[in-house]
Design a protein around this motif. Structure first.
Motif, PDB file in Angstrom:
ATOM      1  N   GLN A   6       0.829  -1.199   0.000  1.00 60.67           N
ATOM      2  CA  GLN A   6       0.000   0.000   0.000  1.00 60.67           C
ATOM      3  C   GLN A   6       0.867   1.254   0.000  1.00 60.67           C
ATOM      4  OE1 GLN A   6      -2.587  -0.446   3.389  1.00 60.67           O
ATOM      5  NE2 GLN A   6      -4.286  -1.199   2.104  1.00 60.67           N
ATOM      6  N   GLU A   7       1.930   1.239   0.795  1.00 59.32           N
ATOM      7  CA  GLU A   7       2.831   2.391   0.859  1.00 59.32           C
ATOM      8  C   GLU A   7       3.524   2.607  -0.482  1.00 59.32           C
ATOM      9  OE1 GLU A   7       4.943   5.677   2.144  1.00 59.32           O
ATOM     10  OE2 GLU A   7       3.148   4.730   2.949  1.00 59.32           O
ATOM     11  N   LYS A   8       3.976   1.530  -1.124  1.00 63.14           N
ATOM     12  CA  LYS A   8       4.635   1.644  -2.436  1.00 63.14           C
ATOM     13  C   LYS A   8       3.665   2.206  -3.472  1.00 63.14           C
ATOM     14  CE  LYS A   8       8.237  -1.881  -2.076  1.00 63.14           C
ATOM     15  NZ  LYS A   8       8.757  -3.146  -2.611  1.00 63.14           N
ATOM     16  N   VAL A   9       2.459   1.700  -3.492  1.00 64.19           N
ATOM     17  CA  VAL A   9       1.456   2.186  -4.447  1.00 64.19           C
ATOM     18  C   VAL A   9       1.176   3.662  -4.199  1.00 64.19           C
ATOM     19  CG1 VAL A   9      -0.979   1.996  -5.123  1.00 64.19           C
ATOM     20  CG2 VAL A   9       0.410  -0.071  -4.863  1.00 64.19           C
ATOM     21  N   ARG A  10       1.035   4.035  -2.939  1.00 64.23           N
ATOM     22  CA  ARG A  10       0.773   5.429  -2.608  1.00 64.23           C
ATOM     23  C   ARG A  10       1.906   6.326  -3.086  1.00 64.23           C
ATOM     24  NH1 ARG A  10       2.321   9.154   0.423  1.00 64.23           N
ATOM     25  NH2 ARG A  10       3.759   7.926   1.661  1.00 64.23           N
ATOM     26  N   ARG A  11       3.171   5.896  -2.880  1.00 68.11           N
ATOM     27  CA  ARG A  11       4.330   6.697  -3.295  1.00 68.11           C
ATOM     28  C   ARG A  11       4.398   6.817  -4.818  1.00 68.11           C
ATOM     29  NH1 ARG A  11       8.667   3.911   0.027  1.00 68.11           N
ATOM     30  NH2 ARG A  11       9.728   3.933  -1.972  1.00 68.11           N
ATOM     31  N   PHE A  12       4.112   5.708  -5.500  1.00 62.29           N
ATOM     32  CA  PHE A  12       4.110   5.751  -6.968  1.00 62.29           C
ATOM     33  C   PHE A  12       3.026   6.698  -7.480  1.00 62.29           C
ATOM     34  CE2 PHE A  12       6.093   1.269  -7.379  1.00 62.29           C
ATOM     35  CZ  PHE A  12       7.363   1.824  -7.520  1.00 62.29           C
ATOM     36  N   GLU A  13       1.828   6.606  -6.916  1.00 63.90           N
ATOM     37  CA  GLU A  13       0.736   7.490  -7.336  1.00 63.90           C
ATOM     38  C   GLU A  13       1.066   8.945  -7.042  1.00 63.90           C
ATOM     39  OE1 GLU A  13      -2.585   5.826  -5.250  1.00 63.90           O
ATOM     40  OE2 GLU A  13      -3.085   4.450  -6.895  1.00 63.90           O
ATOM     41  N   GLU A  14       1.681   9.175  -5.885  1.00 61.60           N
ATOM     42  CA  GLU A  14       2.078  10.528  -5.514  1.00 61.60           C
ATOM     43  C   GLU A  14       3.128  11.074  -6.485  1.00 61.60           C
ATOM     44  OE1 GLU A  14       4.509  12.128  -1.780  1.00 61.60           O
ATOM     45  OE2 GLU A  14       2.505  11.370  -1.226  1.00 61.60           O
ATOM     46  N   PHE A  15       4.068  10.225  -6.885  1.00 62.03           N
ATOM     47  CA  PHE A  15       5.104  10.623  -7.843  1.00 62.03           C
ATOM     48  C   PHE A  15       4.470  11.008  -9.181  1.00 62.03           C
ATOM     49  CE2 PHE A  15       8.200   9.369 -11.196  1.00 62.03           C
ATOM     50  CZ  PHE A  15       9.152  10.333 -10.945  1.00 62.03           C
ATOM     51  N   VAL A  16       3.522  10.218  -9.637  1.00 64.39           N
ATOM     52  CA  VAL A  16       2.844  10.529 -10.902  1.00 64.39           C
ATOM     53  C   VAL A  16       2.071  11.838 -10.780  1.00 64.39           C
ATOM     54  CG1 VAL A  16       1.004   9.801 -12.477  1.00 64.39           C
ATOM     55  CG2 VAL A  16       2.704   8.151 -11.719  1.00 64.39           C
ATOM     56  N   ASP A  17       1.309  11.989  -9.696  1.00 64.03           N
ATOM     57  CA  ASP A  17       0.453  13.171  -9.550  1.00 64.03           C
ATOM     58  C   ASP A  17       1.220  14.452  -9.261  1.00 64.03           C
ATOM     59  OD1 ASP A  17      -1.788  11.670 -10.044  1.00 64.03           O
ATOM     60  OD2 ASP A  17      -2.248  11.310  -7.921  1.00 64.03           O
ATOM     61  N   MET A 129       4.928   3.588 -17.448  1.00 60.10           N
ATOM     62  CA  MET A 129       5.768   2.609 -16.760  1.00 60.10           C
ATOM     63  C   MET A 129       5.423   2.561 -15.268  1.00 60.10           C
ATOM     64  SD  MET A 129       9.917   2.137 -16.894  1.00 60.10           S
ATOM     65  CE  MET A 129      10.204   3.825 -16.453  1.00 60.10           C
ATOM     66  N   VAL A 130       5.222   3.709 -14.640  1.00 56.81           N
ATOM     67  CA  VAL A 130       4.866   3.730 -13.224  1.00 56.81           C
ATOM     68  C   VAL A 130       3.488   3.099 -13.020  1.00 56.81           C
ATOM     69  CG1 VAL A 130       4.328   5.242 -11.265  1.00 56.81           C
ATOM     70  CG2 VAL A 130       6.335   5.707 -12.679  1.00 56.81           C
ATOM     71  N   CYS A 131       2.561   3.394 -13.919  1.00 62.35           N
ATOM     72  CA  CYS A 131       1.233   2.779 -13.807  1.00 62.35           C
ATOM     73  C   CYS A 131       1.316   1.266 -13.978  1.00 62.35           C
ATOM     74  CB  CYS A 131       0.278   3.384 -14.835  1.00 62.35           C
ATOM     75  SG  CYS A 131      -0.183   5.082 -14.455  1.00 62.35           S
ATOM     76  N   GLU A 132       2.190   0.805 -14.858  1.00 60.33           N
ATOM     77  CA  GLU A 132       2.404  -0.635 -15.036  1.00 60.33           C
ATOM     78  C   GLU A 132       2.993  -1.239 -13.762  1.00 60.33           C
ATOM     79  OE1 GLU A 132       2.272  -4.288 -16.943  1.00 60.33           O
ATOM     80  OE2 GLU A 132       1.345  -2.386 -17.495  1.00 60.33           O
ATOM     81  N   GLY A 133       3.915  -0.516 -13.125  1.00 62.20           N
ATOM     82  CA  GLY A 133       4.481  -0.978 -11.853  1.00 62.20           C
ATOM     83  C   GLY A 133       3.420  -1.085 -10.777  1.00 62.20           C
ATOM     84  N   ILE A 134       2.527  -0.112 -10.734  1.00 63.50           N
ATOM     85  CA  ILE A 134       1.426  -0.157  -9.759  1.00 63.50           C
ATOM     86  C   ILE A 134       0.535  -1.358 -10.054  1.00 63.50           C
ATOM     87  CG2 ILE A 134      -0.679   1.024  -9.005  1.00 63.50           C
ATOM     88  CD1 ILE A 134       0.830   3.687  -9.447  1.00 63.50           C
ATOM     89  N   ARG A 135       0.238  -1.578 -11.346  1.00 62.27           N
ATOM     90  CA  ARG A 135      -0.600  -2.706 -11.738  1.00 62.27           C
ATOM     91  C   ARG A 135       0.023  -4.024 -11.286  1.00 62.27           C
ATOM     92  NH1 ARG A 135      -0.684  -6.683 -14.791  1.00 62.27           N
ATOM     93  NH2 ARG A 135       1.195  -6.156 -15.914  1.00 62.27           N
ATOM     94  N   GLN A 139      -1.174  -6.749  -8.564  1.00 58.77           N
ATOM     95  CA  GLN A 139      -1.428  -8.031  -9.227  1.00 58.77           C
ATOM     96  C   GLN A 139      -2.726  -8.026 -10.004  1.00 58.77           C
ATOM     97  OE1 GLN A 139      -1.119 -10.787  -5.952  1.00 58.77           O
ATOM     98  NE2 GLN A 139       1.120 -10.813  -6.052  1.00 58.77           N
ATOM     99  N   LEU A 140      -2.923  -6.933 -10.763  1.00 57.97           N
ATOM    100  CA  LEU A 140      -4.092  -6.800 -11.628  1.00 57.97           C
ATOM    101  C   LEU A 140      -3.765  -7.372 -12.993  1.00 57.97           C
ATOM    102  CD1 LEU A 140      -5.156  -3.140 -10.761  1.00 57.97           C
ATOM    103  CD2 LEU A 140      -6.175  -5.262  -9.936  1.00 57.97           C
ATOM    104  N   PRO A 141      -4.740  -7.860 -13.749  1.00 54.94           N
ATOM    105  CA  PRO A 141      -4.457  -8.376 -15.085  1.00 54.94           C
ATOM    106  C   PRO A 141      -4.005  -7.257 -16.015  1.00 54.94           C
ATOM    107  CG  PRO A 141      -6.822  -8.327 -14.687  1.00 54.94           C
ATOM    108  CD  PRO A 141      -6.154  -7.973 -13.397  1.00 54.94           C
ATOM    109  N   ALA A 142      -3.166  -7.593 -16.985  1.00 57.65           N
ATOM    110  CA  ALA A 142      -2.646  -6.607 -17.931  1.00 57.65           C
ATOM    111  C   ALA A 142      -3.770  -6.090 -18.807  1.00 57.65           C
ATOM    112  CB  ALA A 142      -1.541  -7.214 -18.781  1.00 57.65           C
ATOM    113  N   GLU A 143      -3.670  -4.784 -19.189  1.00 62.73           N
ATOM    114  CA  GLU A 143      -4.646  -4.199 -20.099  1.00 62.73           C
ATOM    115  C   GLU A 143      -4.391  -4.725 -21.500  1.00 62.73           C
ATOM    116  OE1 GLU A 143      -4.568   0.016 -19.896  1.00 62.73           O
ATOM    117  OE2 GLU A 143      -4.890   0.075 -17.743  1.00 62.73           O
TER     118      GLU A 143
END
Length: 146
Positions: A6-17, A129-135, A139-143
């Motif tokens: 959760q912390e990693k996802v939050r940091r990645f989203e924060e970096f993007v935003d 790339m960051v969104c792919e890392g979050i995905r 562990q979401l299926p690939a688009e």
């Protein structure tokens, strides 16, 4: 999902935003300004070519005094023009000199547009790339690729 993910996802989203999206907006705005310069020089080129084609030596025109207030002006010798070369400087050119200068500026502007386009593509790739890392973290299926 555990707290570390959760912390990693939050940091990645924060970096993007907070970093990538503002950088993207700024790069697009800068490229738009360069596109405006390109249009100005293109218009100037066509105006000079029309003056040359019609052998105009004097002309009447409207001059913007500011705040969209115009005044009629008579130009007795239109064979020389002043071109804004940047930083508030204007240079007097003959028509042929102005066309040569415009050609050089248009080449420079085209290079700037290419650089900004590459920068925009790079930022978009980083966001993807960051969104792919979050995905992958979630562990979401690939688009599906289109």
């Amino acid at each position: 999902m555990d707290a570390i993910k959760q912390e990693k996802v939050r940091r990645f989203e924060e970096f993007v935003d907070r970093r990538l999206k503002p950088d993207l907006v700024q790069a697009i705005a800068q490229r738009d300004k360069v596109f405006e310069q390109q249009k100005i020089f293109s218009d100037l080129r066509s105006n000079i070519e029309n003056l040359e084609k019609n052998s105009v030596t004097n002309l009447k025109t409207l001059v913007n005094l500011g705040s969209e207030v115009y005044m009629q002006a008579n130009v007795p010798d239109a064979t020389h023009i002043f071109v804004d070369v940047g930083l508030g400087f204007h240079v007097e050119f003959t028509w042929s000199e102005a066309l040569n200068y415009i050609s050089e500026r248009e080449e420079n502007i085209a290079r700037q547009i290419e650089e900004y386009t590459r920068l925009i593509a790079s930022i978009k790739a980083q966001i993807k790339m960051v969104c792919e890392g979050i995905r992958e973290l979630l562990q979401l299926p690939a688009e599906p690729a289109y």
